[in-house]
Design an enzyme around this catalytic site. Structure first.
Site, short mmCIF file in Angstrom:
data_model
loop_
_atom_site.label_atom_id
_atom_site.label_comp_id
_atom_site.label_asym_id
_atom_site.label_seq_id
_atom_site.Cartn_x
_atom_site.Cartn_y
_atom_site.Cartn_z
N HIS A 48 0.82 -1.22 0.00
CA HIS A 48 0.00 0.00 0.00
C HIS A 48 0.85 1.27 0.00
O HIS A 48 0.34 2.35 0.28
CB HIS A 48 -0.91 0.02 1.23
CG HIS A 48 -1.81 -1.17 1.34
ND1 HIS A 48 -2.72 -1.50 0.38
CD2 HIS A 48 -1.91 -2.12 2.32
CE1 HIS A 48 -3.37 -2.60 0.75
NE2 HIS A 48 -2.89 -3.00 1.91
N HIS A 106 -7.82 -4.24 -0.91
CA HIS A 106 -7.27 -5.57 -1.16
C HIS A 106 -8.10 -6.31 -2.21
O HIS A 106 -7.91 -7.51 -2.42
CB HIS A 106 -7.26 -6.40 0.13
CG HIS A 106 -6.58 -5.73 1.26
ND1 HIS A 106 -7.27 -5.06 2.26
CD2 HIS A 106 -5.26 -5.60 1.56
CE1 HIS A 106 -6.41 -4.56 3.12
NE2 HIS A 106 -5.18 -4.87 2.72
#
Length: 316
Positions: A44, A203
């Site tokens: 991320h 995700h």
């Protein structure tokens, strides 16, 4: 990756001697200060590593791609960040993170280090408030908490401001392609070339609607409508804005989104105090973007404007 970021930013970051997945701010922890520890899975970036530095997080515990860090690096972060006034844990509301950070807090208590947790839950695509995920709004929530800690506020005040910032942060995104994990190089889900998914998680968690690809203005309008319906702002209110790339979407497209977003906020007589556009909370190679509005009052604006100096982000 962790070796590379420390080599690239030696003035900001170091690695804990206890655990090589614990990244510590060189100019962050100090006696008498509430420590701020953030963390989660890698993939991320610049969340979480990029937000470690003076005025923001004191340390970050890093897990495998899209996987929670285990308790050991979390404990190493807390030991490094502890200035004798307690340690605040902040991370997204995901089951693995909750389990491992809670285990770390229990183990730290045996060494007389108090750790409290504030979960980030800014993803309004999830209707159940208890299950809301922490997504790109982490950017504003961590910033507020980091400023409170940096100004040497009490543990209770740091926790209060962190919870207040979370409650005033609203995010929703759109996915245009699936991401693939490095170990598989296989897309995590199927999304057609002419399809998009509104409300997709970072995700690849399911969103609220899948449909034909639409224009940037149309997508922005749909997301803004949902955010404003929940936020319900009054004319004259002030916000900070984040238009975030999920990884593969270029700045060109993000600025087109920001243009439409600015028009919509002006129409609602909402004042934009500050804007950030770019990749701040990504999802590997996923194409897509998210919009975050962070509602400001005098206190939260002061926290947002407080200086910080991190490897991948600076303010003030």
């Amino acid at each position: 990756m962790l070796e590379g970021i420390v080599l690239a930013h030696p003035e900001h970051l170091t690695v804990s001697s206890e655990n090589n997945r614990a990244i510590i701010a060189k100019d962050g922890p100090r006696p008498g200060k509430v420590g701020l520890v953030i963390g989660g899975g890698s993939g991320h970036e610049p969340t979480f590593l990029g937000f470690v530095g003076r005025g923001l997080a004191d340390a970050a515990a890093i897990g495998n791609v899209f996987a929670s860090p285990p308790p050991d690096p979390i404990i190493a972060c807390a030991n490094a960040a502890s200035g004798g006034e307690g340690v605040l844990f902040m991370y997204g509301n995901y089951a693995g993170d909750v389990m491992n950070f809670d285990m770390a807090a229990e183990m730290l208590a045996m060494d007389d280090i108090e750790a409290r947790t504030v979960l980030t839950t800014d993803d309004i695509a999830v209707e159940d408030l208890e299950r809301r995920r922490g997504v790109a709004g982490n950017f504003f929530i961590f910033k507020a908490a980091g400023a409170a800690c940096d100004t040497m506020m009490s543990f209770d005040e740091c926790e209060r401001i962190a919870r207040k910032a979370n409650a005033q942060t609203y995010t929703m995104g759109v996915g245009l392609t699936a991401c693939s994990l490095p170990q598989t190089r296989v897309p995590g889900f199927d999304l057609g070339a002419e399809e998009m998914e509104i409300g997709l998680g970072i995700h690849g968690e399911p969103g609220v609607r899948r449909g034909p690809l639409a224009s940037a203005d149309a997508v922005t309008d749909e997301i803004v409508d949902k955010i404003l319906a929940e936020m319900d702002p009054e004319p004259g209110e002030k916000v900070a804005v984040l238009v975030n790339s999920l990884g593969a979407t270029p700045l060109m497209e993000l600025y087109i989104v920001n243009r439409r977003l600015s028009q919509r906020l002006k129409d609602r007589q909402i004042d934009v105090h500050a804007t950030w556009v770019g990749p701040y909370c990504t999802s590997m190679d996923m194409a897509g973007m998210s919009i975050t509005l962070h509602r400001l009052d005098g206190e939260l604006q002061a926290m947002l404007d407080h200086p910080c100096d991190c490897a991948m982000f600076r303010a003030g």
